[in-house]
Design a protein around this motif. Structure first.
Motif, PDB file in Angstrom:
ATOM      1  N   PRO A   1       1.076  -1.378   0.030  1.00 15.63           N
ATOM      2  CA  PRO A   1       0.326  -0.025  -0.279  1.00 15.63           C
ATOM      3  C   PRO A   1       0.312   1.234   0.018  1.00 15.63           C
ATOM      4  O   PRO A   1       1.686   1.372   0.867  1.00 15.63           O
ATOM      5  CB  PRO A   1      -0.681  -0.415   1.171  1.00 15.63           C
ATOM      6  N   SER A   2       0.555   2.225  -1.285  1.00 11.11           N
ATOM      7  CA  SER A   2       0.878   3.502  -0.802  1.00 11.11           C
ATOM      8  C   SER A   2       0.372   4.147   0.415  1.00 11.11           C
ATOM      9  O   SER A   2      -0.770   3.788   0.993  1.00 11.11           O
ATOM     10  CB  SER A   2       0.726   4.149  -2.540  1.00 11.11           C
ATOM     11  N   ASP A   3       0.764   5.575   0.682  1.00  9.86           N
ATOM     12  CA  ASP A   3       0.556   6.473   1.035  1.00  9.86           C
ATOM     13  C   ASP A   3      -0.441   6.806   1.001  1.00  9.86           C
ATOM     14  O   ASP A   3      -1.578   7.049   1.778  1.00  9.86           O
ATOM     15  CB  ASP A   3       1.716   8.064   1.709  1.00  9.86           C
ATOM     16  N   TYR A   4      -1.315   6.741  -0.545  1.00 10.89           N
ATOM     17  CA  TYR A   4      -2.559   7.251  -0.975  1.00 10.89           C
ATOM     18  C   TYR A   4      -3.267   6.216  -0.701  1.00 10.89           C
ATOM     19  O   TYR A   4      -3.965   6.717  -0.348  1.00 10.89           O
ATOM     20  CB  TYR A   4      -2.225   7.995  -2.513  1.00 10.89           C
ATOM     21  N   ALA A   5      -3.167   5.158  -0.450  1.00 14.63           N
ATOM     22  CA  ALA A   5      -3.859   3.660  -0.389  1.00 14.63           C
ATOM     23  C   ALA A   5      -4.467   4.032   0.802  1.00 14.63           C
ATOM     24  O   ALA A   5      -5.305   3.750   1.330  1.00 14.63           O
ATOM     25  CB  ALA A   5      -3.040   2.627  -0.940  1.00 14.63           C
ATOM     26  N   THR A   6      -3.366   4.006   2.011  1.00 21.07           N
ATOM     27  CA  THR A   6      -3.256   4.009   3.158  1.00 21.07           C
ATOM     28  C   THR A   6      -4.410   4.985   3.627  1.00 21.07           C
ATOM     29  O   THR A   6      -5.381   4.986   4.454  1.00 21.07           O
ATOM     30  CB  THR A   6      -2.007   4.261   3.827  1.00 21.07           C
ATOM     31  N   ARG A   7      -4.536   6.636   3.073  1.00 16.11           N
ATOM     32  CA  ARG A   7      -5.157   7.645   3.153  1.00 16.11           C
ATOM     33  C   ARG A   7      -6.567   7.766   2.958  1.00 16.11           C
ATOM     34  O   ARG A   7      -7.413   7.710   3.886  1.00 16.11           O
ATOM     35  CB  ARG A   7      -4.190   9.048   2.722  1.00 16.11           C
ATOM     36  N   GLY A   8      -7.293   6.344   1.532  1.00 18.19           N
ATOM     37  CA  GLY A   8      -7.653   6.769   1.268  1.00 18.19           C
ATOM     38  C   GLY A   8      -8.909   5.353   2.644  1.00 18.19           C
ATOM     39  O   GLY A   8      -9.875   5.543   2.479  1.00 18.19           O
ATOM     40  N   PHE A   9      -7.984   4.631   2.969  1.00 19.02           N
ATOM     41  CA  PHE A   9      -8.404   3.548   3.953  1.00 19.02           C
ATOM     42  C   PHE A   9      -9.118   4.288   4.786  1.00 19.02           C
ATOM     43  O   PHE A   9      -9.789   3.894   5.513  1.00 19.02           O
ATOM     44  CB  PHE A   9      -8.035   2.648   4.659  1.00 19.02           C
ATOM     45  N   ASP A  10      -7.595   5.532   5.607  1.00 19.57           N
ATOM     46  CA  ASP A  10      -7.872   6.265   7.041  1.00 19.57           C
ATOM     47  C   ASP A  10      -9.064   7.007   6.657  1.00 19.57           C
ATOM     48  O   ASP A  10     -10.014   7.274   7.767  1.00 19.57           O
ATOM     49  CB  ASP A  10      -6.566   6.494   7.579  1.00 19.57           C
ATOM     50  N   VAL A  11      -9.115   7.646   5.771  1.00 16.36           N
ATOM     51  CA  VAL A  11     -10.278   8.817   5.880  1.00 16.36           C
ATOM     52  C   VAL A  11     -11.177   8.284   5.527  1.00 16.36           C
ATOM     53  O   VAL A  11     -13.358   8.478   6.453  1.00 16.36           O
ATOM     54  CB  VAL A  11     -10.174   9.804   4.736  1.00 16.36           C
ATOM     55  N   THR A  12     -11.572   6.797   4.653  1.00 12.61           N
ATOM     56  CA  THR A  12     -13.596   6.622   4.473  1.00 12.61           C
ATOM     57  C   THR A  12     -13.432   5.555   5.668  1.00 12.61           C
ATOM     58  O   THR A  12     -14.701   5.928   6.080  1.00 12.61           O
ATOM     59  CB  THR A  12     -13.083   5.325   3.238  1.00 12.61           C
ATOM     60  N   PHE A  13     -12.992   4.843   6.160  1.00  8.36           N
ATOM     61  CA  PHE A  13     -13.210   4.417   7.450  1.00  8.36           C
ATOM     62  C   PHE A  13     -13.443   5.199   8.764  1.00  8.36           C
ATOM     63  O   PHE A  13     -14.876   4.949   9.332  1.00  8.36           O
ATOM     64  CB  PHE A  13     -12.022   2.996   8.024  1.00  8.36           C
ATOM     65  N   ASP A  14     -12.866   6.609   9.121  1.00  8.20           N
ATOM     66  CA  ASP A  14     -12.726   7.293   9.900  1.00  8.20           C
ATOM     67  C   ASP A  14     -14.139   7.509  10.060  1.00  8.20           C
ATOM     68  O   ASP A  14     -15.259   8.165  10.339  1.00  8.20           O
ATOM     69  CB  ASP A  14     -12.020   8.236   9.701  1.00  8.20           C
ATOM     70  N   THR A  15     -14.598   8.470   8.028  1.00  7.66           N
ATOM     71  CA  THR A  15     -15.861   8.689   7.984  1.00  7.66           C
ATOM     72  C   THR A  15     -17.219   8.020   8.663  1.00  7.66           C
ATOM     73  O   THR A  15     -18.018   8.933   9.158  1.00  7.66           O
ATOM     74  CB  THR A  15     -15.959   9.346   6.805  1.00  7.66           C
ATOM     75  N   MET A  16     -17.062   6.387   8.351  1.00 12.99           N
ATOM     76  CA  MET A  16     -17.716   5.408   8.345  1.00 12.99           C
ATOM     77  C   MET A  16     -18.617   5.181   9.352  1.00 12.99           C
ATOM     78  O   MET A  16     -19.396   5.265  10.737  1.00 12.99           O
ATOM     79  CB  MET A  16     -17.807   4.819   7.376  1.00 12.99           C
ATOM     80  N   MET A  17     -16.932   5.611  10.575  1.00 12.06           N
ATOM     81  CA  MET A  17     -16.992   5.216  11.640  1.00 12.06           C
ATOM     82  C   MET A  17     -17.725   6.386  12.600  1.00 12.06           C
ATOM     83  O   MET A  17     -18.661   6.126  13.405  1.00 12.06           O
ATOM     84  CB  MET A  17     -16.127   4.861  12.623  1.00 12.06           C
ATOM     85  N   ARG A  18     -17.604   7.575  11.732  1.00 20.16           N
ATOM     86  CA  ARG A  18     -17.947   9.324  13.153  1.00 20.16           C
ATOM     87  C   ARG A  18     -19.698   8.615  12.405  1.00 20.16           C
ATOM     88  O   ARG A  18     -20.329   9.774  13.871  1.00 20.16           O
ATOM     89  CB  ARG A  18     -17.772  10.422  11.878  1.00 20.16           C
TER      90      ARG A  18
END
Length: 625
Positions: free
Chosen positions: A555-572
């Motif tokens: 995973p590149s930094d962009y891939a990890t960021r795609g996961f983090d931003v999306t997962f964080d939004t869903m959890m909120r």
């Protein structure tokens, strides 16, 4: 040149009247440097710059410099005070004993001692006993948890015996909350005024909360950091939990980002209905398909923006898959935003797909397109999460910037160093005008190390600005290889006598070149602020392995960021609260990114979730605590 020389002659005549025989003059010869002149007269470059501030800019031939003499004691014409020039191996205790003055009195008339400490060549004003007694103030201290007599006495520059003499009740015990008399004579009960008695004052008391910093206090109070320090000088030694400070009486103590608790959000189960998320990602499929010159494979090799989009998309898909595995009631729709830096088709997407009913929208990538989307959805208060833009942007209430700005990164770095009570100096290339401007406006107490005529740093100039017994943080901002090498060499030469650590405020490609020794960067524990970290935890390894299995690549930094931003939004969205309410209440940390939102001046939210990283001796990069 004649006018310039006349000014120096006038200054010299004036100085001779004041300093008598305590200064001498030196006429600069062509090619001479401040370091050479300082060695000649056995003083430090710092001593010369104090008397000749214009010499920092450029040393011109035939300029007449004032050079401090080596005599230790002189009488000033006031008849009230004497002065003392600090000689090698002298200590504050020895000087105070010699003149029979207290530590507090000496520091009161020489306030630079609190910040700079005692340094060779300093000229100290020695106050008369009559002058200091009449000006002595009464100082109290409320005992905080984990404080000791030793730590309190050290804080105020007195001995434990002096502390116990003024407070005989604490000889056998030191109760938490006890109101200690530190200095001065006790006042009568009727003269004691409560610390909270600000009825007619524009200020009120505020107690520092956990994780608060000078930066967050500045934002909360609406004051600049310099104004806060002027109002509360004790903050110069660092922001500490439980410290009481003065703030404007109209300050609203809301949930400020730095006071938020980091939490792993767990989804609530009592939901009726499903949540709706839309991802607007710039695949630009029509352009890829319409490219008659390059095949899709060829375009993928060339098009960095498309690769970034696909990496982000791959990470987001993993987050969506995780939500499905957890059984979360979330529907995710993905749209091609067909965007460039100058436009997109978000308006038609919003209209055709009724995104006014969405619970959150992630994207687009470009700042102006994210702002256009936020405006279209502002009436329905749909959160629009900007996933990659670093731009400050316009104030829009429903826009959430997920990438911390450069100013936030810098401020977090300085807050960290101050929290450690370090001495901060800076080596800045004259070409770095934006950094110099930032320091002048936001970090005025940070001193610049004087540079040689060729822009390099001498060990003598650096050592003259270091302090003993504290960590000396050297902020280095330059892309010049030779300047970097001389700064590192100067710091290494200072290590036997001083604690030093190298600090960067922003990425510097020059440090990755073969000319810069990585081993030296490790020795100096290079430290810098970062939006992301390398997650080497077991969970991080599981994420990396799963991504490789699905995509046949790490995973590149962009891939990890795609996961983090999306997962964080869903959890909120799974908290039985609005997205904005969770943002105001909780900060989160995902695999590599933090989400610590704060409300910007005007409208909208930005992220200040920043890591402070450093090179450790085991050759890995770690998070500084």
């Amino acid at each position: 040149m004649k006018y310039f020389f006349a000014i120096w002659i006038s200054l010299l005549i004036f100085s001779q009247n004041v300093f008598s025989q305590e200064t001498i003059t030196h006429k600069v010869e062509r090619g001479e440097t401040i370091t050479e002149i300082a060695k000649k007269y056995q003083v430090t470059p710092y001593d010369i710059y104090k008397l000749n501030p214009d010499a920092k800019d450029k040393l011109k031939p035939r300029t007449v410099l004032l050079i401090p003499s080596k005599s230790g004691l002189k009488v000033v014409n006031t008849g009230v005070e004497i002065t003392h020039k600090v000689l090698p191996k002298e200590t504050l205790f020895g000087i105070e004993k010699k003149y029979n003055v207290s530590d507090a009195d000496l520091k009161k008339v020489n306030p630079f001692l609190e910040k700079d400490g005692l340094q060779i060549g300093q000229v100290l004003v020695i106050p008369s006993k009559n002058a200091v007694k009449s000006a002595e103030k009464v100082i109290y201290h409320d005992v905080q948890p984990k404080e000791t007599k030793y730590s309190i006495a050290k804080q105020y520059g007195i001995t434990i015996a002096e502390l116990e003499k003024k407070n005989p009740e604490i000889v056998s015990n030191l109760p938490i909350g006890y109101h200690l008399l530190i200095k001065g004579n006790p006042v009568k009960d009727k003269e004691i005024v409560s610390n909270n008695a600000f009825t007619n004052s524009p200020y009120k008391n505020y107690e520092i909360k956990p994780k608060e910093t000078l930066y967050s206090l500045s934002k909360m109070t609406g004051m600049t950091q310099e104004e806060l320090l002027a109002l509360n000088p004790e903050l110069k030694n660092g922001v500490e939990i439980g410290m009481n400070i003065k703030v404007p009486s109209n300050t609203a103590f809301s949930s400020v980002s730095d006071t938020k608790v980091y939490d792993d959000l767990t989804p609530k189960t009592n939901f009726s209905g499903r949540k709706k998320i839309a991802l607007l990602l710039p695949f630009n499929i029509s352009r890829v398909q319409g490219d008659t010159v390059n095949s899709v494979a060829a375009r993928l090799k060339k098009d960095k923006f498309l690769n970034m989009t696909l990496d982000f998309y791959a990470g987001a898909l993993m987050a969506i898959d995780s939500a499905k595995t957890m059984g979360l009631p979330i529907d995710v729709s993905i749209y091609d935003s067909e965007e460039t830096k100058y436009g997109s088709n978000v308006a038609s997407i919003v209209s055709a797909n009724n995104l006014q009913t969405a619970d959150a929208v992630i994207g687009p990538f470009y700042q102006n397109n994210a702002e256009a989307t936020a405006r279209l959805l502002a009436a329905n208060n749909v959160p629009v999460i900007s996933p990659l833009s670093k731009d400050a942007g316009n104030p829009i209430a429903n826009l959430y910037q997920t990438v911390p700005s450069n100013d936030v990164l810098r401020a977090k770095m300085f807050d960290f160093m101050r929290a450690k009570r370090g001495n901060v100096v800076a080596v800045v290339d004259k070409k770095k005008t934006s950094v110099i401007q930032y320091l002048n406006q936001n970090q005025k107490d940070v001193r610049l190390v004087p540079l040689n005529a060729n822009g390099t740093v001498s060990a003598e100039a650096l050592k003259a600005m270091l302090l003993p017994n504290v960590m000396n943080y050297v902020v280095m901002e330059t892309a010049n290889t030779w300047m970097i090498k001389t700064t590192i060499a100067a710091m290494l030469s200072a290590m036997p006598a001083y604690q030093v650590q190298l600090v960067m405020l922003e990425p510097n490609d020059t440090l990755d070149s073969d000319e810069i020794s990585f081993a030296n960067l490790v020795k100096l524990k290079l430290m810098y602020p970062s939006v992301t970290r390398d997650n080497t935890s077991p969970e991080g390894l599981v994420f990396g392995n799963k991504f490789r299995k699905l995509n046949s690549i790490a995973p590149s930094d962009y891939a990890t960021r795609g996961f983090d931003v999306t997962f964080d939004t869903m959890m909120r969205l799974m908290q039985n609260k609005s997205f904005e309410e969770t943002v105001n209440a909780v900060a989160t940390q995902q695999f590599e990114n933090k989400f610590q939102y704060y409300k910007k001046e005007g409208e909208g939210y930005a992220n200040e979730g920043v890591y402070i990283l450093y090179y450790d001796s085991d050759l890995t990069v770690k998070v500084a605590n």
